[in-house]
Design a protein around this motif. Structure first.
Motif, PDB file in Angstrom:
ATOM      1  N   ILE A 154     -10.007  -4.662   0.890  1.00 50.96           N
ATOM      2  CA  ILE A 154      -9.077  -3.557   1.144  1.00 50.96           C
ATOM      3  C   ILE A 154      -9.411  -2.386   0.213  1.00 50.96           C
ATOM      4  O   ILE A 154      -9.992  -2.564  -0.858  1.00 50.96           O
ATOM      5  CB  ILE A 154      -7.597  -3.976   1.026  1.00 50.96           C
ATOM      6  CG1 ILE A 154      -7.260  -4.476  -0.375  1.00 50.96           C
ATOM      7  CG2 ILE A 154      -7.268  -5.026   2.069  1.00 50.96           C
ATOM      8  CD1 ILE A 154      -5.765  -4.719  -0.579  1.00 50.96           C
ATOM      9  N   PHE A 155      -9.042  -1.191   0.667  1.00 50.02           N
ATOM     10  CA  PHE A 155      -9.402   0.052  -0.030  1.00 50.02           C
ATOM     11  C   PHE A 155      -8.430   1.130   0.443  1.00 50.02           C
ATOM     12  O   PHE A 155      -7.756   0.971   1.478  1.00 50.02           O
ATOM     13  CB  PHE A 155     -10.846   0.433   0.306  1.00 50.02           C
ATOM     14  CG  PHE A 155     -11.193   0.272   1.762  1.00 50.02           C
ATOM     15  CD1 PHE A 155     -10.901   1.274   2.685  1.00 50.02           C
ATOM     16  CD2 PHE A 155     -11.773  -0.914   2.231  1.00 50.02           C
ATOM     17  CE1 PHE A 155     -11.200   1.115   4.032  1.00 50.02           C
ATOM     18  CE2 PHE A 155     -12.059  -1.081   3.590  1.00 50.02           C
ATOM     19  CZ  PHE A 155     -11.771  -0.062   4.483  1.00 50.02           C
ATOM     20  N   ASP A 156      -8.344   2.223  -0.304  1.00 49.16           N
ATOM     21  CA  ASP A 156      -7.439   3.295   0.085  1.00 49.16           C
ATOM     22  C   ASP A 156      -7.788   3.797   1.491  1.00 49.16           C
ATOM     23  O   ASP A 156      -8.961   3.967   1.825  1.00 49.16           O
ATOM     24  CB  ASP A 156      -7.506   4.452  -0.917  1.00 49.16           C
ATOM     25  CG  ASP A 156      -6.734   4.126  -2.185  1.00 49.16           C
ATOM     26  OD1 ASP A 156      -5.865   3.215  -2.151  1.00 49.16           O
ATOM     27  OD2 ASP A 156      -6.994   4.756  -3.224  1.00 49.16           O
ATOM     28  N   HIS A 163      -7.438  -3.970  -9.729  1.00 47.59           N
ATOM     29  CA  HIS A 163      -6.084  -4.536  -9.679  1.00 47.59           C
ATOM     30  C   HIS A 163      -5.061  -3.408  -9.591  1.00 47.59           C
ATOM     31  O   HIS A 163      -4.340  -3.139 -10.545  1.00 47.59           O
ATOM     32  CB  HIS A 163      -5.795  -5.359 -10.935  1.00 47.59           C
ATOM     33  CG  HIS A 163      -6.446  -6.704 -10.961  1.00 47.59           C
ATOM     34  ND1 HIS A 163      -6.092  -7.724 -10.104  1.00 47.59           N
ATOM     35  CD2 HIS A 163      -7.448  -7.191 -11.728  1.00 47.59           C
ATOM     36  CE1 HIS A 163      -6.829  -8.794 -10.362  1.00 47.59           C
ATOM     37  NE2 HIS A 163      -7.671  -8.495 -11.339  1.00 47.59           N
ATOM     38  N   ALA A 164      -5.032  -2.696  -8.504  1.00 44.10           N
ATOM     39  CA  ALA A 164      -4.083  -1.590  -8.342  1.00 44.10           C
ATOM     40  C   ALA A 164      -3.662  -1.532  -6.890  1.00 44.10           C
ATOM     41  O   ALA A 164      -4.404  -1.970  -5.995  1.00 44.10           O
ATOM     42  CB  ALA A 164      -4.744  -0.271  -8.746  1.00 44.10           C
ATOM     43  N   VAL A 165      -2.457  -1.021  -6.656  1.00 44.54           N
ATOM     44  CA  VAL A 165      -1.946  -0.947  -5.290  1.00 44.54           C
ATOM     45  C   VAL A 165      -2.872  -0.081  -4.436  1.00 44.54           C
ATOM     46  O   VAL A 165      -3.315   0.988  -4.862  1.00 44.54           O
ATOM     47  CB  VAL A 165      -0.513  -0.371  -5.287  1.00 44.54           C
ATOM     48  CG1 VAL A 165      -0.095   0.042  -3.880  1.00 44.54           C
ATOM     49  CG2 VAL A 165       0.469  -1.394  -5.858  1.00 44.54           C
ATOM     50  N   VAL A 166      -3.184  -0.570  -3.240  1.00 46.45           N
ATOM     51  CA  VAL A 166      -3.991   0.156  -2.259  1.00 46.45           C
ATOM     52  C   VAL A 166      -3.045   0.846  -1.280  1.00 46.45           C
ATOM     53  O   VAL A 166      -2.123   0.221  -0.765  1.00 46.45           O
ATOM     54  CB  VAL A 166      -4.926  -0.831  -1.517  1.00 46.45           C
ATOM     55  CG1 VAL A 166      -5.525  -0.202  -0.277  1.00 46.45           C
ATOM     56  CG2 VAL A 166      -6.005  -1.334  -2.467  1.00 46.45           C
ATOM     57  N   ARG A 167      -3.284   2.126  -1.038  1.00 45.63           N
ATOM     58  CA  ARG A 167      -2.464   2.866  -0.077  1.00 45.63           C
ATOM     59  C   ARG A 167      -3.187   2.894   1.267  1.00 45.63           C
ATOM     60  O   ARG A 167      -4.211   3.544   1.424  1.00 45.63           O
ATOM     61  CB  ARG A 167      -2.218   4.289  -0.557  1.00 45.63           C
ATOM     62  CG  ARG A 167      -1.242   5.044   0.329  1.00 45.63           C
ATOM     63  CD  ARG A 167      -1.232   6.533   0.056  1.00 45.63           C
ATOM     64  NE  ARG A 167      -0.281   7.224   0.903  1.00 45.63           N
ATOM     65  CZ  ARG A 167      -0.490   7.539   2.185  1.00 45.63           C
ATOM     66  NH1 ARG A 167      -1.616   7.208   2.785  1.00 45.63           N
ATOM     67  NH2 ARG A 167       0.436   8.165   2.880  1.00 45.63           N
ATOM     68  N   CYS A 168      -2.653   2.168   2.245  1.00 39.78           N
ATOM     69  CA  CYS A 168      -3.260   2.097   3.569  1.00 39.78           C
ATOM     70  C   CYS A 168      -2.934   3.366   4.364  1.00 39.78           C
ATOM     71  O   CYS A 168      -2.051   4.143   3.983  1.00 39.78           O
ATOM     72  CB  CYS A 168      -2.721   0.884   4.333  1.00 39.78           C
ATOM     73  SG  CYS A 168      -2.852  -0.681   3.448  1.00 39.78           S
ATOM     74  N   ILE A 201      -9.945   5.383   8.063  1.00 38.69           N
ATOM     75  CA  ILE A 201     -10.593   6.626   7.645  1.00 38.69           C
ATOM     76  C   ILE A 201     -11.154   6.491   6.228  1.00 38.69           C
ATOM     77  O   ILE A 201     -12.111   7.186   5.862  1.00 38.69           O
ATOM     78  CB  ILE A 201      -9.599   7.805   7.776  1.00 38.69           C
ATOM     79  CG1 ILE A 201     -10.324   9.148   7.670  1.00 38.69           C
ATOM     80  CG2 ILE A 201      -8.472   7.718   6.769  1.00 38.69           C
ATOM     81  CD1 ILE A 201     -11.211   9.477   8.847  1.00 38.69           C
ATOM     82  N   GLY A 202     -10.608   5.560   5.451  1.00 40.13           N
ATOM     83  CA  GLY A 202     -11.070   5.354   4.086  1.00 40.13           C
ATOM     84  C   GLY A 202     -12.507   4.859   3.983  1.00 40.13           C
ATOM     85  O   GLY A 202     -13.127   4.964   2.923  1.00 40.13           O
ATOM     86  N   THR A 203     -13.061   4.343   5.087  1.00 41.05           N
ATOM     87  CA  THR A 203     -14.449   3.859   5.033  1.00 41.05           C
ATOM     88  C   THR A 203     -15.423   5.000   4.723  1.00 41.05           C
ATOM     89  O   THR A 203     -16.465   4.769   4.113  1.00 41.05           O
ATOM     90  CB  THR A 203     -14.889   3.217   6.371  1.00 41.05           C
ATOM     91  OG1 THR A 203     -14.648   4.148   7.430  1.00 41.05           O
ATOM     92  CG2 THR A 203     -14.116   1.935   6.637  1.00 41.05           C
TER      93      THR A 203
END
Lengths: 202, 202
Positions: free
Chosen positions: A8-10, A49-54, A81-83
């Protein structure tokens, strides 16, 4: 029990991530409606280790990080779109390529295929992705055969799916490949994903 | 722009929450493939500012809490095994009943219907829920007519859907009711949820 790692990523697309998460976490032996014997452990894995914003604002706290996670049997790379920002992220791309050396299956949903391509895993293969990036992907990755109007493509160790909701179908197919069609049908039944039996019958 | 609030809680089912989240956050005017003009803002709302552990282990950080959130046009209550612990949670149930007084639409996915029933919102109505709790719901809420083999039920201000994946269909239907079938079809197209056009054509 197999371990499924979902990167997972922003600005990851919510359903790209959560459709497969649901399928693999709900999968049970045919007729088992309990929670005690899951067939897969599913983990979200991020760089930090931080919250990811989808996309849309859903906030997901990763369960593991690239530098610290259990061995993965299935690596799943979602899109969104984060890709686009990750195409030059060598740390992530090298991690993907490295994981792929030991996974049983490496799979992408939607524009997650861009990351597999960038990591060098798709050359010479038939793949699919979201309809909006088909042309762009063909021009950028000339050694990759990008199929249209295809729900998902099974190339053995590598699977790719079309956009967003198609990750659900690919994941149910994977459950079927690994545990048989009865288990996949029961998993779809638990999810009330009633399109699935018709698809497997065709 | 309407605001959609999705209640989340420990052991909420992932796709109950994320299917509707995806639909409402991706919805755009017909042909609009950009991100600038969303039709809905979608918020996850929990009792406390703490990470919620969904079924299967997905960790979601809520965007708002019961005591502090913007006015909701649509209240959506997902299901999951965690609903069982909430049947006696008067704080949450009173919040649901209170929100319902001012929402345009109040909806449930899967066993989220139990919480709407417990909050007193379903008496005298036709509803649906996950197949596994139909009988139990009929015996517990004798004033509620629980339908089987029904993807979702539109009772005007209140909508209920069947299990897990059915929340996607109900949400697309809601997009259609609020913005017209073309917008719903375009939203489904963006999600590559190709079952939808066939459903709206029937």
């Amino acid at each position: 029990m197999r371990t499924v790692g979902i990167v997972i990523f922003d600005n990851v697309e919510v359903l790209d991530l959560c459709g497969p998460f649901e399928v693999f976490s709900v999968a049970r032996a045919d007729g088992d409606d309990g929670d005690e014997q899951p067939l897969f452990e599913v983990l979200t894995i991020a760089e930090r280790h931080a919250v990811v914003r989808c996309v849309g604002g859903l906030q997901v706290q990763p369960q593991a990080v690239l530098a610290d996670h259990p061995p993965l049997d299935v690596l799943l790379v979602p899109g969104g779109i984060g890709t686009r920002k990750l195409l030059g992220n060598q740390k992530l791309l090298q991690w993907i390529a490295g994981q792929h050396r030991t996974t049983e299956i490496t799979a992408s949903v939607c524009t997650g295929a861009l990351l597999l391509a960038e990591a060098g895993l798709l050359d010479g293969r038939r793949v699919t992705t979201h309809w909006s990036v088909t042309d762009w992907m063909r021009s950028r990755y000339t050694q990759v055969e990008v199929l249209e109007n295809t729900r998902f493509v099974d190339e053995g160790k590598i699977l790719t799916s079309a956009g967003i909701s198609a990750g659900i179908d690919m994941s149910l197919y994977l459950v079927s490949r690994l545990h048989g069609p009865q288990v996949a049908r029961w998993t779809a039944r638990r999810m009330e994903y009633d399109h699935w039996p018709a698809q497997t019958a065709s």
